[in-house]
Design a protein around this motif. Sequence first.
Motif, PDB file in Angstrom:
ATOM      1  N   GLN A  26       0.830  -1.194   0.000  1.00 56.10           N
ATOM      2  CA  GLN A  26       0.000   0.000   0.000  1.00 56.10           C
ATOM      3  C   GLN A  26       0.872   1.255   0.000  1.00 56.10           C
ATOM      4  O   GLN A  26       1.947   1.288   0.596  1.00 56.10           O
ATOM      5  CB  GLN A  26      -0.885   0.015   1.256  1.00 56.10           C
ATOM      6  N   ILE A  27       0.389   2.298  -0.672  1.00 56.61           N
ATOM      7  CA  ILE A  27       1.050   3.604  -0.579  1.00 56.61           C
ATOM      8  C   ILE A  27       0.886   4.127   0.838  1.00 56.61           C
ATOM      9  O   ILE A  27      -0.216   4.130   1.385  1.00 56.61           O
ATOM     10  CB  ILE A  27       0.442   4.594  -1.595  1.00 56.61           C
ATOM     11  N   ASP A  28       1.970   4.557   1.431  1.00 55.80           N
ATOM     12  CA  ASP A  28       1.957   5.087   2.793  1.00 55.80           C
ATOM     13  C   ASP A  28       1.828   6.608   2.724  1.00 55.80           C
ATOM     14  O   ASP A  28       2.802   7.316   2.483  1.00 55.80           O
ATOM     15  CB  ASP A  28       3.245   4.693   3.517  1.00 55.80           C
ATOM     16  N   ASP A  29       0.627   7.118   2.945  1.00 50.89           N
ATOM     17  CA  ASP A  29       0.403   8.552   2.802  1.00 50.89           C
ATOM     18  C   ASP A  29       0.956   9.368   3.962  1.00 50.89           C
ATOM     19  O   ASP A  29       0.865  10.601   3.958  1.00 50.89           O
ATOM     20  CB  ASP A  29      -1.081   8.858   2.597  1.00 50.89           C
ATOM     21  N   ASP A  62      -4.211  13.415  -4.637  1.00 53.21           N
ATOM     22  CA  ASP A  62      -3.702  12.447  -3.676  1.00 53.21           C
ATOM     23  C   ASP A  62      -3.780  11.072  -4.324  1.00 53.21           C
ATOM     24  O   ASP A  62      -4.483  10.870  -5.318  1.00 53.21           O
ATOM     25  CB  ASP A  62      -4.539  12.469  -2.394  1.00 53.21           C
ATOM     26  N   GLU A  64      -3.809   6.675  -3.364  1.00 53.30           N
ATOM     27  CA  GLU A  64      -3.827   5.598  -2.381  1.00 53.30           C
ATOM     28  C   GLU A  64      -4.000   4.275  -3.111  1.00 53.30           C
ATOM     29  O   GLU A  64      -4.263   4.232  -4.314  1.00 53.30           O
ATOM     30  CB  GLU A  64      -4.960   5.794  -1.376  1.00 53.30           C
ATOM     31  N   THR A  66      -2.692   0.141  -4.016  1.00 51.12           N
ATOM     32  CA  THR A  66      -1.496  -0.609  -4.385  1.00 51.12           C
ATOM     33  C   THR A  66      -1.159  -0.313  -5.845  1.00 51.12           C
ATOM     34  O   THR A  66      -1.920   0.345  -6.550  1.00 51.12           O
ATOM     35  CB  THR A  66      -1.731  -2.123  -4.231  1.00 51.12           C
ATOM     36  N   LYS A  73      -7.279  10.836  -6.041  1.00 53.31           N
ATOM     37  CA  LYS A  73      -8.289  11.726  -5.477  1.00 53.31           C
ATOM     38  C   LYS A  73      -7.901  13.158  -5.827  1.00 53.31           C
ATOM     39  O   LYS A  73      -7.063  13.771  -5.152  1.00 53.31           O
ATOM     40  CB  LYS A  73      -8.371  11.540  -3.968  1.00 53.31           C
ATOM     41  N   THR A 129       2.661  12.298  -0.677  1.00 52.70           N
ATOM     42  CA  THR A 129       2.379  11.329  -1.733  1.00 52.70           C
ATOM     43  C   THR A 129       1.258  11.840  -2.633  1.00 52.70           C
ATOM     44  O   THR A 129       0.355  12.548  -2.190  1.00 52.70           O
ATOM     45  CB  THR A 129       1.982   9.973  -1.133  1.00 52.70           C
TER      46      THR A 129
END
Length: 213
Positions: A26-29, A62, A64, A66, A73, A129
């Motif tokens: 997962q992207i780590d925001d 933004d 989010e 994988t 967003k 991110t």
Amino acid sequence: MKKIFLPLVLLLVLCLTVVPVLGAEQIDDKRTGSITVVFNSDPAKVVQNSDRVAVHIWKIADAEGTAEHVIYKPLTPYESLNFVITEAEGWDQLAKDVWEIIRHDQTLLSGAARDYVRNGTVSFTGLSTGLYFVRFHDDNESDNVTFGFTYAMVLVPGQGAEDPDTGEWEWEYDVTLYPKYWRRTTPEETETDTETETETETETETETETETE
């Protein structure tokens, strides 16, 4: 010699990998990243400090999810645009639409993160991110060098190094962009040139690449 500007190339260079085969992280925001722009070091193509090439970046969405399913967003100014894209042409249209919004909004124009290329590179750090729109501009109006640049769309984070054993990879939050551009030098005018125009020009072009560190 007065410099004659040629229009910037209004093409998208898709500088992100959004559908790789493997990599489910997962992207780590909560993390921050960077974009480093590196120009060609070939003497015929190099961007010199005196060229005053400026790099502008705007965050436009933004992100989010994988790598197999990145969800964008869009930020408020860009909410009307289509960020659900399956073909390369869609990214090209998105880049054009983003620039149309920015260029007509003075607040957005002046709100870009901006810096000049020095020694062939420039970096933007501490970036949250998301998806970034990158634009280049030649600010030196008095020399005889003209550049043509493409726009770029860059996802932070990008694809990291692949594990040679498993083929899997992790997100890399420090992204390097190698933009595509051309550099054209017009010969300086001489007394003869004032009577007969010369059309001699030299032009070099580079290919765009990205990599993560």
